[in-house]
Design an enzyme around this catalytic site. Sequence first.
Site, PDB file in Angstrom:
ATOM      1  N   ASP A  18       0.861  -1.184   0.000  1.00 57.49           N
ATOM      2  CA  ASP A  18       0.000   0.000   0.000  1.00 57.49           C
ATOM      3  C   ASP A  18       0.898   1.235   0.000  1.00 57.49           C
ATOM      4  OD1 ASP A  18      -2.083  -1.734   0.159  1.00 57.49           O
ATOM      5  OD2 ASP A  18      -2.681  -1.220   2.198  1.00 57.49           O
ATOM      6  N   ASP A  76     -15.570  -5.221  -0.957  1.00 59.09           N
ATOM      7  CA  ASP A  76     -15.189  -5.004   0.437  1.00 59.09           C
ATOM      8  C   ASP A  76     -16.428  -5.225   1.291  1.00 59.09           C
ATOM      9  OD1 ASP A  76     -12.719  -4.316  -0.561  1.00 59.09           O
ATOM     10  OD2 ASP A  76     -13.147  -2.178  -0.575  1.00 59.09           O
TER      11      ASP A  76
END
Length: 250
Positions: A8, A134
Amino acid sequence: MYIIPAIDVLDKQVVRLREGNYDEVTTYPISLEEQIDKYHANGTEIVHIIDLNGAKGDFSNQAYLFDIIRRTEMKVQYGGGVRSIEKVKELIDAGVYRVIVGTQAITNPTFLEELSKLNEGRIKYADHIVIAIDVLDEVIKYSGWLESSPIKLIEYIDKCLSLGFYRFLCTDISKDGKLGGAGVELYSKLLAHSPIIKLIGSGGISSMGDIEALNDLGKMESVVVGKAIYENRISIEDIKAWNLKALINF
């Protein structure tokens, strides 16, 4: 089942967020280039890169990321702020192997339909798309996990399949960034409903035992692992050995 290491990126730094919260950031003392090279040197073929700036609509990282992606031999699975058909094309043209789409696919009813028809020469774009789902308590979340979709989880998967999209990245939000174990129950349910999907698990992986538990489901394509690597719960050598075995068995 293949292990895909995650990186990330926020403000050009390698970081991890807890449950997607930008106020709970852990920054790691290694550059993106160094981290990619580290994985590549240990036999990893694909890496998962999320542009956390891009996820908020800030593309200040993008030139930096594109430069690195063009120079690496690694296959890159990329997400963060993919909000248009043009952005999908731009990313694939920049050398991205797989593009992750999330919020736009949920909020724009024509986006996936348009994308499903997009072909250019030999490129069938649907083959390079990963649909991000998600999930928190079986509710689909989007826009940085701040909004809830009225679309039912199973119905959404069926819609994507009907349009030719078959690879899904499912993050169990309740597990993400906590190193508390993988969402085995959630993934088992999705695979029972649609055995043909290519399912990538994400969130909560804390050990090789969690990897084994997901592998035991028998139908997971791969799993994304991030924090467990940076916190030395899973070593790069473990990943190399596992992926070599997975490729041999495949």
